[in-house]
Design a protein around this motif. Structure first.
Motif, PDB file in Angstrom:
ATOM      1  N   VAL A 120       0.852  -1.195   0.000  1.00 23.49           N
ATOM      2  CA  VAL A 120       0.000   0.000   0.000  1.00 23.49           C
ATOM      3  C   VAL A 120       0.880   1.235   0.000  1.00 23.49           C
ATOM      4  O   VAL A 120       1.977   1.225   0.565  1.00 23.49           O
ATOM      5  N   THR A 121       0.406   2.303  -0.674  1.00 18.91           N
ATOM      6  CA  THR A 121       1.200   3.534  -0.737  1.00 18.91           C
ATOM      7  C   THR A 121       1.088   4.260   0.602  1.00 18.91           C
ATOM      8  O   THR A 121       0.052   4.202   1.267  1.00 18.91           O
ATOM      9  N   SER A 124      -1.976   6.555   1.256  1.00 20.62           N
ATOM     10  CA  SER A 124      -3.336   6.053   1.010  1.00 20.62           C
ATOM     11  C   SER A 124      -4.312   6.632   2.043  1.00 20.62           C
ATOM     12  O   SER A 124      -4.058   6.560   3.238  1.00 20.62           O
ATOM     13  N   ALA A 126      -6.957   5.497   3.076  1.00 18.07           N
ATOM     14  CA  ALA A 126      -7.482   4.441   3.948  1.00 18.07           C
ATOM     15  C   ALA A 126      -6.587   4.233   5.175  1.00 18.07           C
ATOM     16  O   ALA A 126      -7.050   3.834   6.242  1.00 18.07           O
ATOM     17  N   ARG A 127      -5.280   4.531   5.013  1.00 16.83           N
ATOM     18  CA  ARG A 127      -4.364   4.407   6.133  1.00 16.83           C
ATOM     19  C   ARG A 127      -4.762   5.387   7.248  1.00 16.83           C
ATOM     20  O   ARG A 127      -4.811   5.034   8.420  1.00 16.83           O
ATOM     21  N   GLN A 129      -7.760   6.754   7.527  1.00 20.60           N
ATOM     22  CA  GLN A 129      -9.102   6.361   8.000  1.00 20.60           C
ATOM     23  C   GLN A 129      -8.986   5.290   9.081  1.00 20.60           C
ATOM     24  O   GLN A 129      -9.691   5.341  10.098  1.00 20.60           O
ATOM     25  N   LEU A 130      -8.080   4.346   8.863  1.00 24.88           N
ATOM     26  CA  LEU A 130      -7.887   3.286   9.859  1.00 24.88           C
ATOM     27  C   LEU A 130      -7.347   3.891  11.160  1.00 24.88           C
ATOM     28  O   LEU A 130      -7.867   3.622  12.246  1.00 24.88           O
ATOM     29  N   ARG A 132      -7.727   6.859  12.227  1.00 23.86           N
ATOM     30  CA  ARG A 132      -8.774   7.669  12.862  1.00 23.86           C
ATOM     31  C   ARG A 132      -9.717   6.790  13.703  1.00 23.86           C
ATOM     32  O   ARG A 132     -10.018   7.112  14.851  1.00 23.86           O
TER      33      ARG A 132
END
Lengths: 221, 221
Positions: A120-121, A124, A126-127, A129-130, A132
């Motif tokens: 994963v970059t 990202s 989503a990184r 979001q996780l 948070r």
């Protein structure tokens, strides 16, 4: 086809189609007169995608434009466009470095992704979001355990394999991407709904067999 | 403690705390003077929950009230309150019976849940949410296959077992529910973020190793 047929075949009201045309979410049809335009199957497919992104994925218009721009960019390889789409479909929440709960959560995220060795970059969305969500658990005094995170990661990877398996790299590029993008959003909804249904099943097994809505209180409404 | 300390310990601005008090999301403190009130650890815990529901779960205020009402209702057993909370946290989308795509999707939902034999109530909002997503796939001409749905259901059940495992039925009722409700929302966010990260990993493996954001186009921004 005329806009009326486009509306009939897509189930999207003419007024909404005109709005999407104004917003450049749908390319103009070929003018057949000063007042009429002709629309193709490509317009119908694009319209269905936009509708799915707006109605089902609830992606803001500005981000839908970014997704469509990536779909229409022939310079991008499939993985890049998929990444672009996944990024565009998710907002990056604000980071709070220095906040102890946030910093502990960021460490959890980094440790998990390092252990999983996923490609994963670093930037990202989503990184973040996780992090948070994990920071909120930290603030609640109920941090996620590594075992829990490994379990969710395994469930998430199982779902992601199904997501990506739906993408046909041999299909016409635009079609593959249109489907990948909308299906990704739709599968997220499906997975979320299935998880809530599964929670009800597991809760019934663990805490008693009463169906969740037989009680008094708001749930009984 | 005074509202200033409540703000400091929760990280929620005083103005926001006053808003929650006006909206009855937080019980009034004990008046110590005409201008000051005293707040307890219970206020702090409730404030953290409300904040998590508003900020992280993005649950509308009206539905947060329903969740809190269930938490505070001693007549409800744990499973009923969990069901109430899960229901309150999810809006029921509009149904479209008679629409061919909707009807095929509703059949898919019923067939899947019958095959899985999950204990879910017929009026669970998640059932309609699943049908809605499946109907959109039908409309896109890419219906979900039974194999795909079984795979997602298995991933979802794996996640739900982890969700419910976090609930301690021996803990004080309110505490168990506060955590169950907020963790359910937070775990949904975590699972969603992990799925997007896993998609990037699977896509990299399948379609090429370029990181998703090295391309030109919107994703490179």
């Amino acid at each position: 086809m005329r806009i009326s047929e486009l509306s009939r075949r897509s189930g999207v009201p003419v007024a909404t189609i005109k709005y999407y045309l104004r917003e450049d979410l749908l390319p103009k049809g070929a003018a057949v007169s000063t007042t009429q335009a002709d629309y193709s199957e490509a317009h119908l497919q694009r319209l269905r995608l936009v509708r799915a992104l707006v109605e089902v994925a609830e992606v803001p218009l500005a981000r839908i434009r970014a997704v469509l721009a990536a779909v229409d960019n022939p310079d991008l390889d499939l993985h890049t466009v998929l990444g672009t789409a996944i990024f565009a479909m998710s907002a990056t929440p604000e980071s709070h470095p220095g906040d102890p709960a946030w910093d502990r959560a960021a460490e959890q995220t980094d440790a998990l992704l390092a252990e999983l060795d996923w490609r994963v970059t670093p930037d990202s969305p989503a990184r973040v979001q996780l992090t948070r969500a994990l920071a909120a658990m930290q603030a609640l005094g109920r941090p996620a355990t590594p075992e829990m995170l490994r379990g969710y990661a395994s469930a998430a990877h199982q779902a992601a394999e199904l997501d990506v398996a739906c993408i046909d790299p041999e299909a016409p590029r635009e079609e593959a991407l249109l489907h990948a993008i909308s299906l990704s959003a739709l599968m997220e909804q499906s997975l979320s709904a299935l998880r809530r249904l599964a929670q009800e099943d597991v809760s019934a097994a663990r805490f008693g067999a009463a169906p969740a809505r037989t009680g008094k209180g708001p749930g009984a409404r």
